[in-house]
Design a protein around this motif. Structure first.
Motif, short mmCIF file in Angstrom:
data_model
loop_
_atom_site.label_atom_id
_atom_site.label_comp_id
_atom_site.label_asym_id
_atom_site.label_seq_id
_atom_site.Cartn_x
_atom_site.Cartn_y
_atom_site.Cartn_z
N ARG A 171 -16.00 -20.71 -31.67
CA ARG A 171 -14.56 -21.04 -31.55
C ARG A 171 -13.71 -19.77 -31.62
O ARG A 171 -12.77 -19.59 -30.87
N GLY A 174 -12.83 -17.52 -28.60
CA GLY A 174 -11.72 -17.90 -27.72
C GLY A 174 -10.39 -17.31 -28.12
O GLY A 174 -9.43 -17.33 -27.35
N GLU A 208 -13.77 -28.46 -25.21
CA GLU A 208 -12.61 -27.87 -25.91
C GLU A 208 -12.59 -26.35 -25.82
O GLU A 208 -11.78 -25.69 -26.47
N LEU A 209 -13.51 -25.77 -25.04
CA LEU A 209 -13.63 -24.30 -25.01
C LEU A 209 -13.46 -23.77 -23.58
O LEU A 209 -14.44 -23.45 -22.91
#
Ligand code: SF4
Length: 263
Positions: A171, A174, A208-209
């Protein structure tokens, strides 16, 4: 400072082996530097000789795994194929074991390679602190991170460690805005991480990435079996079958319900 002098030139690391011309470890023609030492113990690991940081030998003493090398000694080997990197878009790939286990050596190698305009690629489990992972991520042109199992308990059962720092680092990657090509890899191990539920969780996470370039699913193989025997180690997954092409396709399609870029 002379042009052939640079900070960290004589720093030492433990190298498992160097391989030329790999086609699975980044774009173009590459020199892959495999480092020794890994904090994980994946039950399907195909390179058990890479797990211990120490130099070790097979039970009969006929093969020794590992060699101490300086940053410059590694780069002397890497530079030998500069002409091929130039023509093929290749370069140097650092792999493991787990490269973060020798993070200072790795960062020094990457910085120097970049200074010399050699393309840099890393393969990592990302099992480390973000403070350590961040500068390494930022100094690589391409990063491959394993996302082995999404469920934490299962991850501990099959790899010996929690996946919390791994997911956190994925996460965090990003937030960097780095110009890095970022690829996730999942080794598909039948009966371990290939259920619909396992794959859906990975697909949902990836959705979500947006900074992830794509995910590669790698079929389980048994290439390390002989090395386990030679080292006198038990290979826990020796009876697992290699997944057929149709099953790999089914797995890709499950992930595609949530995330399109699956290879
Ligand atoms: S992270 Fe890689 S090198 Fe380490 S145990 Fe797992 S498969 Fe082996």
């Amino acid at each position: 400072m002379r042009h052939d002098e640079y900070p960290g030139k004589d720093m030492k690391g433990t190298v498992l082996r160097l391989e030329k011309s790999s086609i699975y470890d980044g774009d173009g023609f590459r020199t892959v530097v495999f480092l020794k030492g890994c904090p994980l113990r994946c039950q399907w690991c195909s390179t058990p000789e890479s797990q211990k940081r120490e130099i070790e030998s097979t039970l009969d003493g006929s093969i020794t795994y590992g060699k101490i090398m300086t940053v410059e000694e590694v780069l002397v080997e890497v530079r030998k194929d500069s002409i091929f990197y130039f023509h093929s878009g290749g370069g140097m790939t650092l792999s493991g074991g787990e490269i973060m286990a020798q993070h200072e050596f790795v960062l020094t190698l990457l910085r120097r390679a970049r200074f010399e305009a050699i393309d840099t690629c890393i393969e990592t489990s990302f099992f480390t602190k973000w403070d350590i992972a961040k500068p390494i991520f930022e100094t690589a042109d391409t990063v491959f991170t394993d996302l082995k199992i999404f469920d934490e308990e299962k991850h501990i059962k099959y790899t010996g460690v929690s996946n919390k720092p791994i997911l956190e680092n994925i996460r965090n990657a990003g937030t960097l805005g780095a110009d890095t090509k970022y690829i996730i890899r999942t080794p598909l191990i039948p009966g371990v991480n290939d259920s619909e539920e396992d794959l859906e969780k990975i697909g949902q996470f990836l959705s979500e990435l947006p900074y992830v370039h794509h995910i590669q699913l790698l079929p389980y193989h048994r290439l390390g079996t002989d090395t386990y025997r030679k080292l006198g180690k038990e290979y826990l997954l020796k009876d697992v079958e290699v997944p057929p092409a149709e099953h790999m396709e089914w797995c890709r399609n499950v992930i595609k319900r949530y995330y399109d870029h699956v290879i």
